[in-house]
Design a protein around this motif. Sequence first.
Motif, PDB file in Angstrom:
ATOM      1  N   HIS B 297      -7.147 -65.296 -35.953  1.00 12.22           N
ATOM      2  CA  HIS B 297      -5.855 -64.989 -35.332  1.00 12.22           C
ATOM      3  C   HIS B 297      -5.691 -65.748 -34.017  1.00 12.22           C
ATOM      4  N   MET B 298      -6.746 -66.431 -33.602  1.00 11.65           N
ATOM      5  CA  MET B 298      -6.769 -67.000 -32.255  1.00 11.65           C
ATOM      6  C   MET B 298      -7.110 -68.481 -32.271  1.00 11.65           C
ATOM      7  N   PHE B 299      -6.842 -69.172 -33.378  1.00 12.92           N
ATOM      8  CA  PHE B 299      -7.183 -70.594 -33.450  1.00 12.92           C
ATOM      9  C   PHE B 299      -6.486 -71.412 -32.370  1.00 12.92           C
ATOM     10  N   THR B 300      -5.279 -71.029 -32.000  1.00 10.00           N
ATOM     11  CA  THR B 300      -4.541 -71.839 -31.036  1.00 10.00           C
ATOM     12  C   THR B 300      -4.818 -71.419 -29.598  1.00 10.00           C
ATOM     13  N   VAL B 301      -5.761 -70.495 -29.418  1.00  9.48           N
ATOM     14  CA  VAL B 301      -6.012 -69.961 -28.093  1.00  9.48           C
ATOM     15  C   VAL B 301      -6.895 -70.888 -27.265  1.00  9.48           C
ATOM     16  N   GLY B 302      -7.611 -71.785 -27.965  1.00  6.62           N
ATOM     17  CA  GLY B 302      -8.428 -72.749 -27.239  1.00  6.62           C
ATOM     18  C   GLY B 302      -9.881 -72.325 -27.119  1.00  6.62           C
TER      19      GLY B 302
END
Lengths: 206, 614, 326
Positions: B297-302
Amino acid sequence: MDAGQRLTDDNFPEHPEKATLEGKNKFLGFWLFLGGETVLFATLFGTYLGLRHMNMDGPSTEELFKLPTVFLATMLLLTSSLTSVYAVLALKQNRVRTLQKWFIITLILGLAFLGLEVYEFMEYVHEGHTFTSSAFGSAFYTLVGFHGGHVAFGCLWIITLLARNWNRGITLVNAPKYYLFALYWHFVDVVWVFIFTVVYLMGKVG
Amino acid sequence: MSTHASHKKRSGLMDWLTTVDHKKIGILYLIAGGFFFIIGGLEAMFMRIQLFKPENDFVAAETFNQLLTMHGTTMIFFAAMPLIFAFMNAVVPLQIGARDVAFPFVNSLGFWLFFFGGVLLNLSWLLGGAPDAGWTAYAPLSTTSEGSGVDFYVLGLQISGAGTLIGGINFLVTIINMRAPGMTFMRMPLFTWTAFVTSGLILFAFPPLTIGLFMLMFERVFDANFFNPDNGGNILIWEHIFWIFGHPEVYILILPSFGAISEVVATFSRKRLFGYSAMVFATVLIGFLGFMVWVHHMFTVGLGPVANSIFAVATMAIAVPTGVKIFNWLFTMWGGRIVFSTAMLWAVGFIPTFVMGGVTGVMLAIPSADYQFHDSYFVVAHFHYVIVGGVILGLFAGLYYWYPRMFNRVLNETLGKIHFWTFFIGFHLTFFPQHFLGLMGMPRRVFTYLSGQDLDQLNFISTIGAFLMAIGTIVLFINVIISTSKKYAPSSDPWHGRTLEWAIPYPTPEYNFAQTPLVRGLDAFWIEKAAGNKGMTPAEPVGDIHMPNPSILPLIISAGLFVAAFGLIYDTMTVVVIGMAITFICMFLRSVIDDHGFHIHKEEVEEDLKGVKL
Amino acid sequence: MFAMLALLLMGCGDPTLSALMPQGEVADKQYSLMVLSLAIMIFVLLVVFVIYVFVIIKFRKRKGDDTIPEQVEGNHLLEILWTAIPILLLIILAVPTVMQTFDLSAKEKPKKGELALKVTGHQYWWEFEYPKEEIITSQELVLPVNTKVHVELSSADVIHSFWIPSLAGKTDTNPGDGSKNYMWIETGSKEQVYKGKCAELCGASHALMDFKVKVVSKDKYQAWVSSFKKASGKATGNAAEGQKIFQKNCLSCHAVGKEGGATGPNLTGFGDKERVAGVLEHDKDNVKKWIENPQKVKPGNNMPNVPLNDEEVDAVADYLLSLKLQ
């Protein structure tokens, strides 16, 4: 037989805490509950580890923590765990007065621990380490405070339990209750060992 | 014999408020869950009306954000969860041959906590505005959101979450300790298995949510700094904690639906479930893997390529046990005599729909492609395919299937089929185009979109579909209302059931089983019927049956927390103290008042047995 | 089949917005994985659907047939098959997935001489800084064709997410120095104005946090850079009147040229923009509409209602529209 009846040495089962279905259910349910509690504290520990160096302008862990006080608190709690073991031994031997004696000592040690924790927190607040001073402050007080809350709840629990059953002897109804309290108390104790290591020792060393 | 409190009969409203009977609690969950389902559905309709054309002004931007937050929160926590608990309560004790759950009092407490949590959250609409930071409540949007909306979110979820947690523990203990003689783990019906694994997931997933909500509350009410970067906090902590809870939550929802589908498919194919042990293993594996994938759910969070890759592969792995389940359902039907009752229609509709949701899930597991999919309408389409196409279709299958057991009446099959077709077609019409909207550049959670971006037609189609779904739901409620005026069902076993819940006469006695049944294999009731027996072989003689006393305390304990929550929201410590005092006094009363329940005497049971209708 | 799929998806949507019409290396790569995964998934769907349709037609109960079917327990070979084949398919997918994840992240940070860019998300606008060129602009990026651009992302308030579907997938902009993110874009060969979006719920006007990416020839880009650096914000006529009002009322938040605050968007070259506030048609009426009541256009944004009368608003609008580069 009525589960609420005082047990005699003749009809005393080997495991009074699990001798009825209700007892078995409570026993298993409580273990599961402690499993959930473990995850709960793991989350708090994770958060604390992520934020423990974020003390901003406030004192750092090295400056703040005083190991002698914390060590004393640890000893109080560890001893109380031991006394609760004696209480459970008394439970298994159907010696209710001995059980009460050991649980009262456990309670006193727990209260002493709480007193020490309150004193410690007051010291920290004096030094500018408060709940709102930094992310470290929030994480510290939440983790240690949650544990303190568990100790306080345990104290209320054992007071109620002892008072209600003072003249009842050991029955199949109250045996699981005594036993579960002891289980809870050990759990709270184990969490403190982790707090002592992760918060205080690692705070002093690393 | 003991001299326990005598058998107290309560009537009417008081009976429902004080009941500790799992069957009644199941009905309470169903009604409350259905109510919140309608509210969540209305919120969805308002959003689809707003989006049916570009630059529409049906609702304001702020209102739209409240709608999307409340729709997600309501549907997940206050519609899907209680509906699952409704069936777990109604069915699990019967399926394992038990007279109740392990802790009937706690069961009632779980319901009332959920109920007051849901009421609290929804009151926010009337008290200055609902939460508006999304059901994910990402900090710092949630910590800085003005008004009290997010406080209602935090406390509503905290109270109902406690109810869910104790409910989970209750079912774990029930399933482990209270199975009838012969009901080994590998003879448990699949719905019970999924309820078991789901309860395990609840036990380990809800505590992180509890802590996350505490932090969010401390941040908003007591100025803590967990998520405040200006004072050393880190916003990612919330995201991690939320998804460590949030991903298992998805499996908490879907597994019982898998269970319901398994029962329905087997029953209406007249066949034993194909590959039962593989199904059990797949269920457990899905539950286990559910805890290892939250970062997708957090792939784009860095978080960097290492974390992203590990969680990508772990996520893909879940496709394997899920695929096993799909093929086992298909091969259960293979060679069967499939009866297309309404329940079966839902199950049959579920399979391709869920597969479509599953494959987009694998696509979302690819980090670099997810940079495109993430937070776009593609994701909206995906999770509605798994949660509506999976969870809700499964629950509808379960509803039509177990309705006779719960209410001693059947739902009308014709209306049921109208419900199915309108809802099913409406569903695909609503959500299939949303895959494309996302790929065409439409972010999710937007209150409007500008014209001239080629997004108009598909949004229009999507809104039409939503209306069809609404019509389907209305048909369901008409069906339910009609059923209440009907007489009892023609048989206690209307579907030729395979499992123990169909071996009970109707209306279901308070004590479920006059005599605990002896279980001789998987599909226990089917085995007896195949051997020519009329019912189960009893494992004990007729005797006194011990029952728990009803109690009003669970309701008051929950109400106390409800009061305390208002004190926290409006920063009035006296109200907090009053509320907590109510709760603690009730807990104190519960622990000092001896309550050993009562007995239904042997003679009464024998009397009941004479009048049994099967 | 691949080509067919690709063809099917191509041509979906707005060519300046759709992720299905990728431009430049990053979007191309991401698109190719999307197509690969879709192809595998459609294969899976086909297998399931064929069995499914066969089963529900072939094995429906016929009228009068009351026989009980054989109670099959299962089949080990089948179980192994439908465990092993999906694992194989997933390996086929996982290998390029992991490779691309590392490949994309390896090129995030700029090497010497490459174009670097700092993006900061604000409620509800975008700030773009070219650190080497010493340019700070807002809402509209100008970039040269066929160039790698290395982006550092952060946020001034809540989490936003920076997304130009046709050029690259999104990356979140996190508040806090410890949570800076990096990504890169390759601008492709087309001279085109791409649409950009905020993809993370960030408040009331999240839906209106659009921005533009103008990809221009390298010469035009150089010209833009040098004229931006020379821009002074001088004006004549009614616009000069507007400049005075602007300096008194607006400059504390909005910079033009070298002067002004950084709280609001930098307005240098405002006359060349594609949109007012990222969303409205770029004309004088809309500039006036914005100044008169910014909350009406973008609810919840941080610009106050500046107490100006009609003539003053008119003059400021003239002034802003006169701010053209070159």
